[in-house]
Design an enzyme around this catalytic site. Structure first.
Site, PDB file in Angstrom:
ATOM      1  N   HIS A 183     -14.440  18.000  16.544  1.00  0.00           N
ATOM      2  CA  HIS A 183     -14.985  18.420  17.844  1.00  0.00           C
ATOM      3  C   HIS A 183     -16.411  18.942  17.654  1.00  0.00           C
ATOM      4  O   HIS A 183     -16.795  20.000  18.152  1.00  0.00           O
ATOM      5  CB  HIS A 183     -14.108  19.498  18.480  1.00  0.00           C
ATOM      6  N   ARG A 225     -11.356  14.249  26.014  1.00  0.00           N
ATOM      7  CA  ARG A 225     -10.397  15.248  25.554  1.00  0.00           C
ATOM      8  C   ARG A 225      -9.340  14.558  24.711  1.00  0.00           C
ATOM      9  O   ARG A 225      -8.981  13.409  24.950  1.00  0.00           O
ATOM     10  CB  ARG A 225      -9.738  15.973  26.737  1.00  0.00           C
ATOM     11  N   GLU A 245      -6.013  21.139  19.009  1.00  0.00           N
ATOM     12  CA  GLU A 245      -7.284  21.697  18.560  1.00  0.00           C
ATOM     13  C   GLU A 245      -7.167  22.410  17.214  1.00  0.00           C
ATOM     14  O   GLU A 245      -8.168  22.755  16.597  1.00  0.00           O
ATOM     15  CB  GLU A 245      -7.850  22.664  19.614  1.00  0.00           C
TER      16      GLU A 245
END
Length: 328
Positions: free
Chosen positions: A290, A241, A270
């Protein structure tokens, strides 16, 4: 019955036909709302979920305030393995189920990890930048590194993905060590991997990959103090993460030569401001959006598992739900 599929636009599935198919087949007539979420539209999001029975998301923040606005909410189904964007304690208190998915992209993430490792060790980004930006044809634009078979890979987090990475690294001739207090050393030994302490891994590894799940114990795990303990000035790969890495400290570590480079499939945010991000554009840093999970097979599996979880939960077949992390 109302199901809301909501996420940031960049995190949404290309289409939602397969999800709709599974939900309608399993639940019969139901309202399915696909909502492109943004933090600026939080109030509108509250209206959308006000009568929702289930929310399907990966990164939308579902906190106590969101739950206050979703009076009928019974389930939060994650089309992701992580669930740190959900207030789990609050969901538990309210009897709202939370179910992430697990085994859908292990192979893809392991392959991607190896790809980043090879790209860093072989100076691929430096070559590409030198050709594209400087129009130079130089094999010696950066100093060479050792062969992979002469290197030691250190894995933080030796779960399914960590094991898959270790197996592939062993096939390349690497020495593989791992740090994970929850893994039986005998299982690691069967794979030809030695379990070591954190400090032993930091001392021995030429490449370090983070495959840990995020929890309270490893927020900003990779900070300046940790970088200073990395004896061999390794390459760092983050596949866990974004919040596991202190990005300001990582920039300092790169500037001071505490590590040789970094491969990051995640950032702390994000929805990052890439135009102004301090790690973007560096010759020894590879950043991908990602994307490690992204394959035709994994997308279909992710959609299938997360929507089947909704069907099973709402039809009372909770024993068939892939994984429940909160349910009272």
């Amino acid at each position: 019955m109302k199901i809301v599929i909501a996420d940031y636009p960049d995190s949404m599935m290309p289409t939602h036909d397969y999800e709709r198919e599974i939900l309608i087949e399993g639940l019969g007539e139901c309202e399915i709302v696909v909502y492109e979420y943004s933090d600026e539209k939080r109030a509108e999001f509250y209206e959308v979920i006000s009568d929702a029975d289930a929310i399907l998301t990966a990164f939308t923040k579902i906190d106590a305030e969101a739950m206050d606005h979703a009076k009928n909410l019974k389930l939060i189904s994650m089309n992701a393995t992580g669930f740190d964007n959900v207030d789990l304690a609050e969901a538990n208190k309210r009897g709202i189920g939370v179910c992430p998915v697990g085994e859908y992209s292990t192979i893809d993430v392991a392959e991607f990890t190896i790809m980043l490792m090879i790209s860093l060790v072989k100076n691929v980004k430096a070559y590409i930048q030198d050709i594209d930006e400087n129009h130079k044809w130089r094999y010696d634009v950066k100093p060479p590194n050792q062969r992979l078979e002469e290197m030691t890979l250190g894995i933080f987090g030796f779960g399914k993905i960590g094991k898959a990475v270790g197996t592939r690294a062993k096939a390349l001739g690497m020495t593989v060590i791992a740090c994970d207090p929850y893994v039986d050393p005998a299982i690691a030994k069967e794979l030809g991997v030695e379990l070591v302490s954190k400090n032993e891994l930091l001392a021995q590894a030429d490449v370090i990959t983070n495959n840990m799940n995020l929890n309270e114990s490893n927020q900003s795990f990779f900070d300046l103090a940790l970088f200073k303990k990395m004896k061999k000035k390794p390459f760092l790969i983050n596949m866990g993460r974004g919040a596991s890495v202190n990005e300001d400290d990582l920039k300092v570590a790169l500037e001071q030569g505490l590590i040789k480079g970094a491969g990051l499939d995640l950032l702390a945010d994000e929805t990052p401001d890439l135009a102004n991000h301090p790690l973007v554009g560096l010759y020894n840093v590879i950043i991908t959006p990602h994307a490690a999970f992204y394959s035709e097979t994994s997308l279909r599996e992710l959609q299938r598992l997360s929507t089947q979880n909704i069907v099973y939960y709402l039809t009372g077949e909770k024993d068939k739900v892939f994984k429940l992390v909160s349910d009272n």
